[in-house]
Design a protein around this motif. Structure first.
Motif, PDB file in Angstrom:
ATOM      1  N   ASN A   1       0.850  -1.189   0.000  1.00 20.45           N
ATOM      2  CA  ASN A   1       0.000   0.000   0.000  1.00 20.45           C
ATOM      3  C   ASN A   1       0.885   1.239   0.000  1.00 20.45           C
ATOM      4  N   ALA A   2       0.727   2.090  -1.016  1.00 19.80           N
ATOM      5  CA  ALA A   2       1.584   3.265  -1.165  1.00 19.80           C
ATOM      6  C   ALA A   2       0.978   4.533  -0.561  1.00 19.80           C
ATOM      7  N   GLY A   3      -0.154   4.403   0.124  1.00 21.27           N
ATOM      8  CA  GLY A   3      -0.671   5.541   0.874  1.00 21.27           C
ATOM      9  C   GLY A   3      -1.296   6.638   0.036  1.00 21.27           C
ATOM     10  N   ALA A   4      -1.834   6.304  -1.118  1.00 22.34           N
ATOM     11  CA  ALA A   4      -2.575   7.276  -1.941  1.00 22.34           C
ATOM     12  C   ALA A   4      -3.916   6.640  -2.293  1.00 22.34           C
ATOM     13  N   TYR A   5      -4.998   7.363  -2.027  1.00 29.29           N
ATOM     14  CA  TYR A   5      -6.333   6.778  -2.135  1.00 29.29           C
ATOM     15  C   TYR A   5      -7.273   7.719  -2.871  1.00 29.29           C
ATOM     16  N   ALA A   6      -8.228   7.143  -3.572  1.00 30.07           N
ATOM     17  CA  ALA A   6      -9.376   7.889  -4.090  1.00 30.07           C
ATOM     18  C   ALA A   6     -10.618   7.194  -3.542  1.00 30.07           C
ATOM     19  N   PHE A   7     -11.343   7.885  -2.669  1.00 26.45           N
ATOM     20  CA  PHE A   7     -12.459   7.304  -1.943  1.00 26.45           C
ATOM     21  C   PHE A   7     -13.796   7.801  -2.493  1.00 26.45           C
ATOM     22  N   PRO A   8     -14.830   6.961  -2.417  1.00 26.53           N
ATOM     23  CA  PRO A   8     -16.178   7.440  -2.741  1.00 26.53           C
ATOM     24  C   PRO A   8     -16.688   8.356  -1.636  1.00 26.53           C
ATOM     25  N   ALA A   9     -17.740   9.099  -1.947  1.00 26.45           N
ATOM     26  CA  ALA A   9     -18.273  10.062  -0.969  1.00 26.45           C
ATOM     27  C   ALA A   9     -18.689   9.379   0.333  1.00 26.45           C
ATOM     28  N   ASP A  10     -19.195   8.128   0.251  1.00 34.11           N
ATOM     29  CA  ASP A  10     -19.640   7.419   1.451  1.00 34.11           C
ATOM     30  C   ASP A  10     -18.546   7.279   2.493  1.00 34.11           C
ATOM     31  N   ALA A  11     -17.295   7.256   2.067  1.00 33.77           N
ATOM     32  CA  ALA A  11     -16.194   7.024   3.000  1.00 33.77           C
ATOM     33  C   ALA A  11     -16.087   8.129   4.053  1.00 33.77           C
ATOM     34  N   LYS A  12     -16.669   9.283   3.786  1.00 37.98           N
ATOM     35  CA  LYS A  12     -16.676  10.358   4.782  1.00 37.98           C
ATOM     36  C   LYS A  12     -17.288   9.871   6.093  1.00 37.98           C
ATOM     37  N   GLU A  13     -18.282   9.013   5.997  1.00 36.23           N
ATOM     38  CA  GLU A  13     -18.987   8.538   7.190  1.00 36.23           C
ATOM     39  C   GLU A  13     -18.249   7.410   7.893  1.00 36.23           C
ATOM     40  N   TRP A  14     -17.155   6.951   7.326  1.00 37.01           N
ATOM     41  CA  TRP A  14     -16.431   5.801   7.894  1.00 37.01           C
ATOM     42  C   TRP A  14     -15.071   6.206   8.467  1.00 37.01           C
TER      43      TRP A  14
ATOM     44  N   ILE B   1      -6.009   4.915   8.351  1.00 34.73           N
ATOM     45  CA  ILE B   1      -6.796   5.085   7.128  1.00 34.73           C
ATOM     46  C   ILE B   1      -7.001   3.746   6.415  1.00 34.73           C
ATOM     47  N   THR B   2      -6.141   2.767   6.706  1.00 31.71           N
ATOM     48  CA  THR B   2      -6.318   1.448   6.082  1.00 31.71           C
ATOM     49  C   THR B   2      -7.591   0.767   6.581  1.00 31.71           C
ATOM     50  N   ASP B   3      -8.067   1.119   7.786  1.00 27.36           N
ATOM     51  CA  ASP B   3      -9.349   0.588   8.251  1.00 27.36           C
ATOM     52  C   ASP B   3     -10.495   1.149   7.416  1.00 27.36           C
ATOM     53  N   VAL B   4     -10.350   2.406   7.000  1.00 26.71           N
ATOM     54  CA  VAL B   4     -11.342   2.998   6.104  1.00 26.71           C
ATOM     55  C   VAL B   4     -11.287   2.308   4.747  1.00 26.71           C
ATOM     56  N   LEU B   5     -10.072   2.069   4.258  1.00 26.05           N
ATOM     57  CA  LEU B   5      -9.919   1.378   2.983  1.00 26.05           C
ATOM     58  C   LEU B   5     -10.559  -0.010   3.040  1.00 26.05           C
ATOM     59  N   ALA B   6     -10.374  -0.720   4.146  1.00 25.35           N
ATOM     60  CA  ALA B   6     -10.957  -2.057   4.274  1.00 25.35           C
ATOM     61  C   ALA B   6     -12.479  -2.009   4.146  1.00 25.35           C
ATOM     62  N   ARG B   7     -13.089  -0.980   4.735  1.00 26.20           N
ATOM     63  CA  ARG B   7     -14.554  -0.817   4.635  1.00 26.20           C
ATOM     64  C   ARG B   7     -14.963  -0.535   3.189  1.00 26.20           C
TER      65      ARG B   7
END
Length: 393
Positions: free
Chosen positions: A160-173, A186-192
């Motif tokens: 994991n290189a520590g760069a992410y593009a998240f959907p809007a829903d991830a704000k709540e996670w 932040i990897t816990d957010v990625l797992a969700r």
């Protein structure tokens, strides 16, 4: 897409260089490290930059202001260093749709960040020889199916290189519980996100996490290699410039100087006479390189002076350092072993056969000082004339 750039950390592993400024604001070529990251985000199409600041945050604000390259800039404050998810959560009021997260102390392959933004949700990965010290991604059919932190038996070599593009829903996670090491990851957010979306892995051709002093040297080697020759300053007809050399307006190169690129000489700097600058070298703003000085593959930060008949090799010097005449940096061990440097109290191999010294802001050496390989000189440290320094101070 908004890009959240994390720039709040203290950078303890890169001290003393970060003693009075955030690590993301250390110099890489002609701009701070964080600006290299922000430029990559802007080039990928970010329509707003949100910088998460904390330690010495005003330095970040002063540089980027309210707008950078025509893109609005906002700020969020992380009041304590409690992990990457905690940092992103500090910026949640700015999130109103899909968002990217980048580390302000990392350099990324620009083409991969372009794809990261396009493929959202996505995560950047890098193929590494030993992924046990990283979060490791498992994939199938070009989709990420799992991430596991620092496994003893990695399922793949995709770190994991520590760069992410998240959907809007991830704000709540973003409000995740603390991990075993006491941080909100932040990897816990990625797992969700992986559980609920098809997440695309984007492999980086090149990536550098700048955490330790020699990695700042590596960052400059990377970016200086991309220089396009430009001579805007005052260069004597009796000087010799070869290869990728940039002399900014307001810089001066004196007679007899030899400059072999890639070398960047910033505004207000003076080189020579009869100096020899080579390797991948950054001569920062208002730096003075004296008569008969040799500088090789080094970073000399703003306001530093290296007096006549000195040698600086494979080193990183902070701001307003003053090396007295005849100061010599040793950058090679007699047994040819890799150079080690003390990081947070432990000796750590740089993986480099040649590495000189790390000098914090305001260091002063007496004339004819000798500095041995792998030394760290703390902010304001001084040496005596004729001294040989073999231990950090």
């Amino acid at each position: 897409m908004k890009a959240i750039v994390l720039a709040a950390g203290q950078g303890t592993r890169i001290r003393p260089l970060s003693a009075s400024r955030p690590k993301p604001m250390l110099p890489v070529a002609d701009r701070p490290l964080a600006a290299q990251t922000v430029d990559t985000a802007v080039d990928a199409g970010a329509d707003e930059i949100v910088l998460v600041v904390g330690y010495e945050g005003q330095t970040v604000r002063d540089y980027f202001g309210a707008e950078y390259r025509g893109v609005p800039v906002s700020y969020a404050v992380q009041t304590e260093q409690a992990g990457t998810a905690h940092a992103v959560n500090a910026a949640r009021e700015h999130i109103d749709g899909p968002f990217a997260v980048l580390n302000g102390d990392n350099l990324y392959d620009p083409a991969a960040i372009d794809r990261l933004f396009t493929e959202c949700p996505a995560v950047c990965a890098a193929e590494v020889a030993d992924p046990r010290n990283y979060g490791v991604l498992s994939t199938t059919d070009d989709t990420v199916i799992d991430i596991v932190e620092k496994p003893e038996e990695p399922p793949t070599n995709l770190a994991n290189a520590g760069a992410y593009a998240f959907p809007a829903d991830a704000k709540e996670w973003l409000e995740v519980p603390a991990s075993e090491r006491g941080e909100r990851e932040i990897t816990d957010v990625l797992a969700r996100v992986i559980e609920q979306y098809a997440v695309t892995p984007v492999t980086l051709e090149r990536w550098l996490d700048v955490g330790r002093p020699w990695e700042l040297l590596e960052a400059n080697e990377w970016k200086l290699a991309a220089l396009e020759r430009r001579i805007d300053g005052a260069v004597s007809d009796a000087a010799h410039l070869e290869g990728r050399v940039v002399v900014e307006e307001g810089a001066t190169v004196e007679p007899g100087a030899v400059i072999e690129g890639p070398v960047l000489i910033r505004s207000g700097a003076t080189v020579g006479p009869n100096a020899y600058v080579r390797g991948a070298t950054l001569i920062g703003e208002d730096v003075s390189v004296g008569n008969g000085v040799e500088v090789k593959n080094s970073v000399l930060s703003r306001g530093t002076s290296v007096s006549h008949l000195s040698y600086v090799g494979d080193s990183v010097l902070g701001r307003d350092v003053n090396f007295g005449a005849g100061t010599n940096v040793a950058n090679l061990r007699h047994d040819d072993a890799d150079i080690s440097v003390t990081v947070k109290g432990e000796r750590v191999s740089t993986g480099r056969r040649k590495f000189g010294v790390v000098a914090g802001d305001g260091v002063k050496t007496g004339i004819n000082t000798s500095l041995t390989p792998g030394l760290k000189l703390d902010t304001g440290a001084m040496t005596e004339p004729g001294e040989t320094v073999e231990q950090d101070r």
